[in-house]
Design an enzyme around this catalytic site. Structure first.
Site, PDB file in Angstrom:
ATOM      1  N   CYS A 164      11.200  -1.698  -4.140  1.00 52.21           N
ATOM      2  CA  CYS A 164      11.613  -1.710  -2.728  1.00 52.21           C
ATOM      3  C   CYS A 164      10.799  -2.712  -1.916  1.00 52.21           C
ATOM      4  O   CYS A 164       9.592  -2.544  -1.731  1.00 52.21           O
ATOM      5  CB  CYS A 164      11.446  -0.287  -2.181  1.00 52.21           C
ATOM      6  SG  CYS A 164      11.582  -0.133  -0.397  1.00 52.21           S
ATOM      7  N   CYS A 210       9.148  -1.281   1.213  1.00 50.40           N
ATOM      8  CA  CYS A 210       8.028  -0.414   0.802  1.00 50.40           C
ATOM      9  C   CYS A 210       6.777  -1.247   0.573  1.00 50.40           C
ATOM     10  O   CYS A 210       5.673  -0.845   0.955  1.00 50.40           O
ATOM     11  CB  CYS A 210       8.370   0.341  -0.487  1.00 50.40           C
ATOM     12  SG  CYS A 210       9.775   1.465  -0.353  1.00 50.40           S
TER      13      CYS A 210
END
Length: 145
Positions: free
Chosen positions: A29, A32
């Site tokens: 991600c 993230c």
């Protein structure tokens, strides 16, 4: 204090006291990865707060328990009560503002509201489990008469 991994096995004990921030993330991600240094920096500045991370790939059952559909997702607990949950990477100043808001909560009021919400949810579940009364249709399930 640096961040620590949170698992299904350590969850309940970890969130029961104080302020706990949970970052749901995955290695693949991009957002993230952008949020990770912000979260880590905050963990070094607020040693009285427990900063945890849940790898959603490794801890799929825990992520499902929270209904995580977007990552990163940040969840905040205070004294065992979830008080915040939101998907999306926060910039540093927004994370600091969130921390201050969690610190400033009137926990007596939060505990009262939480107890009321739990009682309402339990009553709702009990009502759904009760058999239909004579002449009253329970839901749209034809087998519920």
């Amino acid at each position: 204090m640096s961040t620590q991994a949170l698992t299904l096995e350590t969850h309940d004990e970890t969130v029961k006291d104080g302020i706990v921030l949970i970052d749901f993330w995955a290695d693949w991600c991009g957002p993230c990865k952008q949020f990770a240094p912000v979260f880590e920096q905050a963990s070094t500045q607020h040693e009285d707060i427990t900063f945890t991370k849940v790898d959603t790939e490794d801890q799929q059952v825990l992520a499902a328990r929270y209904g995580i559909t977007s990552i990163p997702t940040l969840v905040a607990y205070r004294d065992g009560i979830p008080v915040f949950g939101q998907p999306g990477a926060l910039p540093g100043p927004a994370l600091e503002q969130l921390i201050e808001q969690v610190r400033a909560l009137d926990m007596d009021q939060v505990k009262e509201q939480y107890a009321q919400a739990l009682a309402a949810e339990q009553a709702k579940q009990q009502a759904q489990q009760q058999p239909a009364r004579e002449g009253v249709r329970a839901g749209t399930d034809p087998a519920a008469f």
